[in-house]
Motif scaffolding. Structure first.
Motif, PDB file in Angstrom:
ATOM      1  N   GLN A  75       0.863  -1.176   0.000  1.00 22.88           N
ATOM      2  CA  GLN A  75       0.000   0.000   0.000  1.00 22.88           C
ATOM      3  C   GLN A  75       0.898   1.224   0.000  1.00 22.88           C
ATOM      4  N   LEU A  76       0.553   2.218  -0.829  1.00 27.00           N
ATOM      5  CA  LEU A  76       1.373   3.411  -0.977  1.00 27.00           C
ATOM      6  C   LEU A  76       0.555   4.648  -0.634  1.00 27.00           C
ATOM      7  N   GLY A  77       1.230   5.724  -0.297  1.00 21.72           N
ATOM      8  CA  GLY A  77       0.534   6.973  -0.039  1.00 21.72           C
ATOM      9  C   GLY A  77       1.454   8.156  -0.231  1.00 21.72           C
ATOM     10  N   ILE A  78       0.882   9.271  -0.656  1.00 23.94           N
ATOM     11  CA  ILE A  78       1.571  10.554  -0.644  1.00 23.94           C
ATOM     12  C   ILE A  78       0.657  11.487   0.124  1.00 23.94           C
ATOM     13  N   HIS A  79       1.163  12.010   1.237  1.00 25.75           N
ATOM     14  CA  HIS A  79       0.370  12.794   2.176  1.00 25.75           C
ATOM     15  C   HIS A  79       0.875  14.228   2.202  1.00 25.75           C
ATOM     16  N   PHE A  80      -0.034  15.180   2.029  1.00 23.42           N
ATOM     17  CA  PHE A  80       0.287  16.604   2.038  1.00 23.42           C
ATOM     18  C   PHE A  80      -0.203  17.163   3.370  1.00 23.42           C
ATOM     19  N   THR A  81       0.742  17.557   4.227  1.00 27.88           N
ATOM     20  CA  THR A  81       0.383  18.063   5.543  1.00 27.88           C
ATOM     21  C   THR A  81       1.024  19.428   5.751  1.00 27.88           C
ATOM     22  N   ASP A  82       0.612  20.106   6.803  1.00 29.33           N
ATOM     23  CA  ASP A  82       1.230  21.395   7.137  1.00 29.33           C
ATOM     24  C   ASP A  82       2.708  21.229   7.482  1.00 29.33           C
ATOM     25  N   SER A  83       3.089  20.038   7.916  1.00 32.62           N
ATOM     26  CA  SER A  83       4.475  19.818   8.321  1.00 32.62           C
ATOM     27  C   SER A  83       5.338  19.245   7.198  1.00 32.62           C
ATOM     28  N   GLY A  84       4.768  18.985   6.037  1.00 30.69           N
ATOM     29  CA  GLY A  84       5.570  18.470   4.932  1.00 30.69           C
ATOM     30  C   GLY A  84       4.783  17.518   4.057  1.00 30.69           C
ATOM     31  N   THR A  85       5.465  16.984   3.067  1.00 35.24           N
ATOM     32  CA  THR A  85       4.891  15.990   2.160  1.00 35.24           C
ATOM     33  C   THR A  85       5.621  14.683   2.407  1.00 35.24           C
ATOM     34  N   TRP A  86       4.864  13.612   2.525  1.00 33.80           N
ATOM     35  CA  TRP A  86       5.405  12.316   2.921  1.00 33.80           C
ATOM     36  C   TRP A  86       4.937  11.225   1.976  1.00 33.80           C
ATOM     37  N   TYR A  87       5.852  10.332   1.642  1.00 34.35           N
ATOM     38  CA  TYR A  87       5.554   9.117   0.889  1.00 34.35           C
ATOM     39  C   TYR A  87       5.545   7.995   1.913  1.00 34.35           C
ATOM     40  N   SER A  88       4.550   7.132   1.858  1.00 34.08           N
ATOM     41  CA  SER A  88       4.533   6.002   2.787  1.00 34.08           C
ATOM     42  C   SER A  88       4.336   4.709   2.009  1.00 34.08           C
ATOM     43  N   ALA A  89       4.923   3.657   2.528  1.00 35.74           N
ATOM     44  CA  ALA A  89       4.785   2.326   1.948  1.00 35.74           C
ATOM     45  C   ALA A  89       4.531   1.343   3.076  1.00 35.74           C
ATOM     46  N   THR A  90       3.523   0.515   2.877  1.00 37.20           N
ATOM     47  CA  THR A  90       3.158  -0.479   3.881  1.00 37.20           C
ATOM     48  C   THR A  90       3.086  -1.843   3.220  1.00 37.20           C
ATOM     49  N   ILE A  91       3.877  -2.770   3.747  1.00 41.81           N
ATOM     50  CA  ILE A  91       3.819  -4.169   3.336  1.00 41.81           C
ATOM     51  C   ILE A  91       3.315  -4.926   4.561  1.00 41.81           C
ATOM     52  N   PRO A  92       2.108  -5.503   4.484  1.00 40.37           N
ATOM     53  CA  PRO A  92       1.504  -6.105   5.679  1.00 40.37           C
ATOM     54  C   PRO A  92       2.400  -7.102   6.419  1.00 40.37           C
ATOM     55  N   SER A  93       3.239  -7.843   5.695  1.00 36.40           N
ATOM     56  CA  SER A  93       4.067  -8.871   6.336  1.00 36.40           C
ATOM     57  C   SER A  93       5.401  -8.340   6.852  1.00 36.40           C
ATOM     58  N   GLN A  94       5.650  -7.032   6.715  1.00 40.51           N
ATOM     59  CA  GLN A  94       6.917  -6.458   7.164  1.00 40.51           C
ATOM     60  C   GLN A  94       6.668  -5.297   8.110  1.00 40.51           C
ATOM     61  N   ASN A  95       7.640  -5.003   8.937  1.00 38.25           N
ATOM     62  CA  ASN A  95       7.610  -3.813   9.796  1.00 38.25           C
ATOM     63  C   ASN A  95       6.387  -3.806  10.713  1.00 38.25           C
ATOM     64  N   GLY A  96       5.937  -4.986  11.102  1.00 37.53           N
ATOM     65  CA  GLY A  96       4.763  -5.081  11.973  1.00 37.53           C
ATOM     66  C   GLY A  96       3.500  -4.533  11.326  1.00 37.53           C
ATOM     67  N   GLY A  97       3.476  -4.489   9.984  1.00 36.20           N
ATOM     68  CA  GLY A  97       2.322  -3.958   9.277  1.00 36.20           C
ATOM     69  C   GLY A  97       2.207  -2.448   9.316  1.00 36.20           C
ATOM     70  N   LEU A  98       3.223  -1.772   9.886  1.00 41.46           N
ATOM     71  CA  LEU A  98       3.212  -0.303   9.969  1.00 41.46           C
ATOM     72  C   LEU A  98       3.840   0.308   8.712  1.00 41.46           C
ATOM     73  N   PRO A  99       3.391   1.503   8.324  1.00 42.84           N
ATOM     74  CA  PRO A  99       4.005   2.159   7.165  1.00 42.84           C
ATOM     75  C   PRO A  99       5.411   2.653   7.480  1.00 42.84           C
ATOM     76  N   VAL A 100       6.223   2.699   6.456  1.00 45.73           N
ATOM     77  CA  VAL A 100       7.525   3.352   6.526  1.00 45.73           C
ATOM     78  C   VAL A 100       7.361   4.664   5.771  1.00 45.73           C
ATOM     79  N   HIS A 101       7.756   5.773   6.397  1.00 46.74           N
ATOM     80  CA  HIS A 101       7.577   7.098   5.821  1.00 46.74           C
ATOM     81  C   HIS A 101       8.891   7.630   5.262  1.00 46.74           C
ATOM     82  N   PHE A 102       8.775   8.340   4.136  1.00 40.75           N
ATOM     83  CA  PHE A 102       9.906   8.976   3.473  1.00 40.75           C
ATOM     84  C   PHE A 102       9.572  10.457   3.334  1.00 40.75           C
TER      85      PHE A 102
END
Length: 164
Positions: A75-102
């Protein structure tokens, strides 16, 4: 899409961490639609599908097909927030199912996202190309060795999507 965006690694907790000012979403709008990056073996195809959510963010699905079999999904995301723009990637079987943010570091002619604490990749770059299409580089150090994966995404057949 950086389909190898999460190979495990250190979790970055939600909510998204604060950093540079939010980027304009116009360049990211070029990702809307369905994209494919066929590999030279003729059997393996990388896919990304992007849509805008009701709150203005982009959500995506990245997956790899080998013949009729799905061999990878994220699962991918690009999030536009007041604090910045973030790309996230979530692989359910990795990282405890939590997204990794860039964190976004540039977006004038390309979208560059970095997370120096992640195992691999540490950098994801989306560059619009003529034709239409996107060049995507997923890079960083892996176990002390530089590594780069390059993808060339074009609209899926029948899609009217184009890069800006």
């Amino acid at each position: 899409m950086a389909l190898a965006a999460c190979d495990g690694g250190r979790a970055v907790e939600d909510p998204l961490p604060a950093d540079p000012p939010a980027a304009s979403p116009e360049l990211a709008d070029g990702l809307l639609g369905e994209w494919v990056s066929p590999m030279s073996d003729g059997r393996t195809v990388f896919h990304e599908q992007w849509h805008r959510t009701g709150n203005g963010h982009l959500e995506g699905l990245g997956f790899v097909m080998s013949g009729a079999d799905t061999v990878f999904i994220e699962q991918l995301g690009i999030h536009f927030t007041d604090s910045g723009t973030w790309y996230s990637a979530t692989i359910p079987s990795q990282n405890g199912g939590l997204p990794v943010h860039f964190r976004r570091t540039a977006d004038r002619d390309s979208m560059v996202f970095v997370n120096p604490d992640h195992d691999f990749p540490q950098r994801i770059v989306y560059r619009p190309e003529e034709g239409p299409g996107w060049a995507v580089d997923v890079s960083g150090m892996e176990r002390g060795t530089p590594r780069v994966e390059r993808f060339r995404f074009v609209p899926r057949a029948g899609e009217g999507t184009s890069a800006p």
